[in-house]
Design an enzyme around this catalytic site. Structure first.
Site, short mmCIF file in Angstrom:
data_model
loop_
_atom_site.label_atom_id
_atom_site.label_comp_id
_atom_site.label_asym_id
_atom_site.label_seq_id
_atom_site.Cartn_x
_atom_site.Cartn_y
_atom_site.Cartn_z
N LYS A 32 -11.58 -16.63 24.90
CA LYS A 32 -11.61 -16.25 23.49
C LYS A 32 -11.15 -17.42 22.62
CE LYS A 32 -8.50 -13.43 21.36
NZ LYS A 32 -8.14 -13.85 20.00
N ASP A 59 -13.62 -15.12 18.09
CA ASP A 59 -12.82 -14.11 17.38
C ASP A 59 -12.44 -14.62 15.99
OD1 ASP A 59 -11.31 -11.87 16.85
OD2 ASP A 59 -9.58 -12.53 18.02
N LYS A 61 -13.24 -12.70 13.19
CA LYS A 61 -13.09 -11.47 12.38
C LYS A 61 -13.73 -11.60 10.99
CE LYS A 61 -8.84 -9.96 14.71
NZ LYS A 61 -8.58 -11.14 15.56
N ASP A 64 -16.95 -9.92 4.81
CA ASP A 64 -17.49 -10.45 3.55
C ASP A 64 -18.64 -9.54 3.14
OD1 ASP A 64 -18.25 -12.26 1.43
OD2 ASP A 64 -17.37 -13.89 2.58
N THR A 123 -3.20 -4.37 14.64
CA THR A 123 -1.98 -3.80 15.24
C THR A 123 -0.73 -4.21 14.47
OG1 THR A 123 -2.11 -5.56 16.85
CG2 THR A 123 -2.81 -3.40 17.59
N ARG A 214 -0.81 -15.24 26.44
CA ARG A 214 0.42 -15.82 26.99
C ARG A 214 0.74 -15.48 28.44
NH1 ARG A 214 3.38 -14.14 21.57
NH2 ARG A 214 1.66 -12.66 21.75
O1 C5P Z 1 -0.74 -13.89 24.09
P1 C5P Z 1 -1.32 -12.51 23.98
O2 C5P Z 1 -1.75 -11.92 25.30
O3 C5P Z 1 -0.47 -11.59 23.15
O4 C5P Z 1 -2.68 -12.77 23.17
C1 C5P Z 1 -3.45 -11.73 22.70
C2 C5P Z 1 -4.62 -12.26 21.91
O5 C5P Z 1 -5.29 -11.17 21.31
C3 C5P Z 1 -4.24 -13.20 20.77
O6 C5P Z 1 -5.32 -14.12 20.62
C4 C5P Z 1 -4.14 -12.27 19.58
O7 C5P Z 1 -4.43 -12.92 18.38
C5 C5P Z 1 -5.24 -11.26 19.90
N1 C5P Z 1 -5.05 -9.95 19.29
C6 C5P Z 1 -3.92 -9.17 19.46
N2 C5P Z 1 -3.83 -7.95 18.87
C7 C5P Z 1 -4.81 -7.51 18.12
C8 C5P Z 1 -5.96 -8.26 17.94
C9 C5P Z 1 -6.04 -9.50 18.54
O8 C5P Z 1 -3.02 -9.57 20.18
N3 C5P Z 1 -4.72 -6.31 17.59
#
Ligand code: C5P
Length: 234
Positions: A32, A59, A61, A64, A123, A214
């Site tokens: 992603k 991603d 998002k 517009d 979220t 992460r």
């Molecule tokens: O590091 P982590 O596993 O938390 O990364 C989750 C990924 O998903 C990040 O790129 C974050 O921006 C994205 N994301 C999220 N929650 C959302 C939408 C996207 O954590 N509701």
């Protein structure tokens, strides 16, 4: 079976991203690219990852007017991404225009249409932040409203919290693909993700794809971390 792990390349520049891709391509279903990496490395980072044969989830998002979003989706389709995101709060016409642009551009270039994924309520929102922008102050109801609208507009997938999957599966058409971040194995240290499920739990709840950042890229051994997650799923 298809590998459902999409590794979030939340790194600031192309060299760090490509190093992760090199290490993780054999054990991931895709990568992603979000606003940080795309803004610094540009469309070339998508091409370079696609050259390695990996699936790309762009991603950005989009949100517009319908014509502008349709053109952005057409560009992403020509760039060769397999998934991309738009905000469902952009409305029915915007979503329909995005899906049509994906289908028509794919036909023109003779490839498959990317999966246009709708983002419902971020979220980072709760009841009071929804009320602040004039929406119904109930996150669940707002998610259901936007998800239903997305399905009506012809979208074939949504991004959702892992804790929303089971509810969404109750009323969405079964072909709708659900992509979920917020995945934690329990082994990593606490961070800003508060409402999480394990990879196994999310798959059991009905997720099609898991976006994991992460827990993989910040692990001491990212490849081993991804392998362990795969083993926990299959
Ligand atoms: O590091 P982590 O596993 O938390 O990364 C989750 C990924 O998903 C990040 O790129 C974050 O921006 C994205 N994301 C999220 N929650 C959302 C939408 C996207 O954590 N509701």
């Amino acid at each position: 079976m298809r590998n459902p792990i999409i590794v979030a390349l939340d790194v600031p520049a192309a060299d760090a991203a490509l190093k992760l891709v090199e290490q993780l391509a054999p054990v991931s279903g895709g990568f992603k690219i979000g606003g940080e990496l795309f803004t610094s490395a540009g469309p070339d980072i998508v091409r370079r990852i696609r050259e390695r044969g990996a699936l790309v989830f762009l991603d950005l998002k989009f949100h517009d007017i319908p014509n502008t979003v349709a053109k952005a989706v057409a560009s992403a389709t020509r760039l060769g991404v397999q998934m991309l995101t738009i905000h469902t709060s952009g409305g029915f016409e915007m979503m329909r225009a995005a899906e049509e642009a994906a289908q028509q551009t794919a036909k023109q270039i003779g490839g498959p249409a990317p999966l246009v994924l709708g983002v419902t309520v971020l979220t980072s929102f709760n009841g009071s932040t929804l009320a602040e922008i004039g929406c119904e102050a109930n996150v669940g109801a707002q998610v259901e409203r936007l998800a239903t609208l997305a399905a009506k507009a012809g979208l074939r997938g949504l991004v959702c919290s892992p804790l929303e999957i089971a509810d969404l599966r109750q009323f969405l058409p079964s072909h709708m693909q659900l992509v979920t971040p917020g995945i934690r194995t329990g082994a990593e240290k606490a961070d800003d993700q508060k409402r999480t499920l394990t990879p196994r739990e999310a798959m059991d709840a009905g997720a099609n794809w898991l976006v994991i950042g992460r827990p993989i890229y910040a692990a001491e051994n990212p490849r081993r971390a991804a392998e362990k997650i795969l083993e926990s799923i299959f």
